[in-house]
Scaffold this active site. Sequence first.
Site, PDB file in Angstrom:
ATOM      1  CG  HIS A 151      19.496   9.665  61.330  1.00 50.27           C
ATOM      2  ND1 HIS A 151      20.290   9.768  60.227  1.00 50.27           N
ATOM      3  CD2 HIS A 151      19.994   8.627  62.054  1.00 50.27           C
ATOM      4  CE1 HIS A 151      21.224   8.826  60.257  1.00 50.27           C
ATOM      5  NE2 HIS A 151      21.063   8.131  61.369  1.00 50.27           N
ATOM      6  CG  ASN A 152      14.209  14.229  65.932  1.00 50.12           C
ATOM      7  OD1 ASN A 152      14.014  15.369  65.533  1.00 50.12           O
ATOM      8  ND2 ASN A 152      13.382  13.607  66.762  1.00 50.12           N
ATOM      9  CG  HIS A 207      12.028  18.719  67.308  1.00 47.60           C
ATOM     10  ND1 HIS A 207      11.388  19.944  67.317  1.00 47.60           N
ATOM     11  CD2 HIS A 207      11.960  18.254  68.580  1.00 47.60           C
ATOM     12  CE1 HIS A 207      10.942  20.189  68.539  1.00 47.60           C
ATOM     13  NE2 HIS A 207      11.278  19.177  69.322  1.00 47.60           N
ATOM     14  CE  LYS A 208      16.103  13.291  70.589  1.00 48.38           C
ATOM     15  NZ  LYS A 208      16.280  11.889  71.017  1.00 48.38           N
ATOM     16  CG  ASP A 238      17.419   5.927  75.396  1.00 47.76           C
ATOM     17  OD1 ASP A 238      17.021   5.997  74.211  1.00 47.76           O
ATOM     18  OD2 ASP A 238      17.025   5.049  76.181  1.00 47.76           O
ATOM     19  CG  PHE A 297       8.530  15.698  70.362  1.00 44.41           C
ATOM     20  CD1 PHE A 297       9.237  14.622  70.850  1.00 44.41           C
ATOM     21  CD2 PHE A 297       9.104  16.965  70.458  1.00 44.41           C
ATOM     22  CE1 PHE A 297      10.488  14.780  71.415  1.00 44.41           C
ATOM     23  CE2 PHE A 297      10.356  17.139  71.030  1.00 44.41           C
ATOM     24  CZ  PHE A 297      11.043  16.039  71.500  1.00 44.41           C
ATOM     25  N   GLY A 298       5.783  13.409  71.327  1.00 43.70           N
ATOM     26  CA  GLY A 298       5.749  12.281  72.252  1.00 43.70           C
ATOM     27  C   GLY A 298       4.606  12.382  73.242  1.00 43.70           C
ATOM     28  CG  HIS A 352      12.980  15.172  79.911  1.00 42.51           C
ATOM     29  ND1 HIS A 352      11.973  15.952  79.366  1.00 42.51           N
ATOM     30  CD2 HIS A 352      13.211  14.195  79.003  1.00 42.51           C
ATOM     31  CE1 HIS A 352      11.618  15.467  78.189  1.00 42.51           C
ATOM     32  NE2 HIS A 352      12.357  14.400  77.942  1.00 42.51           N
ATOM     33  NE  ARG A 353      16.268  15.739  74.432  1.00 44.03           N
ATOM     34  CZ  ARG A 353      15.040  15.356  74.067  1.00 44.03           C
ATOM     35  NH1 ARG A 353      14.123  16.245  73.745  1.00 44.03           N
ATOM     36  NH2 ARG A 353      14.727  14.076  74.004  1.00 44.03           N
TER      37      ARG A 353
END
Length: 194
Positions: A9-10, A12-13, A68, A152-153, A180-181
């Site tokens: 539901h993000n 940004h992602k 994840d 973020f994070g 990493h993504r």
Amino acid sequence: MNTFVLATHNQHKIEEFNAILGELVPGINVIGYDGPEPIEDGVSFAENALIKARAAAAHTGLPSLSDDSGICVDVLGGMPGIFSARWAGNAKDNAANVQLLLDQMSDVRDSDRGAHFTCHIAVVIPETQEEFVVVGNWPGTIAREVHGVNGFGYDPVFIPEGFEVTAAILDPAEKNKLSHRSRALQALADRLSS
């Protein structure tokens, strides 16, 4: 199979997936997921990614993606790991998670502050009942204090290998090429192309 549902539901992602994957696989479209969030009770990044992708595929009937990801710190035995988003006990409280990590590492020597971001992307294709997971890792170290406002994070305390600044100082476009993504999405693009 040009449209994939991203089990998040993000917004940004979703934008990040489209920006990175769109360059790697022309014509692909990643859309958001409006269904219920499943309970992530897996014991690994791969298991949790598959749980979410399966739920999105079952809800929509469309090919689905889920990731994840988190940060794994060497001196903490790979933790926070799958608990990265809830490290301080409250999901979505990035500042508390970052501060707890810094507190836990306050006495750790610079030479022992190795870490890496990891991203596991699960793909579930209902039509063929195919499932697979690809992985991307981004090595670096943990800074001693927060620096930067981008991302973020844990970005404000993660110094990527080969850099002297945190990921939160990098230009977002540069980060998207290194992260990493991005590495996991490159592996995904390679798999989809083959």
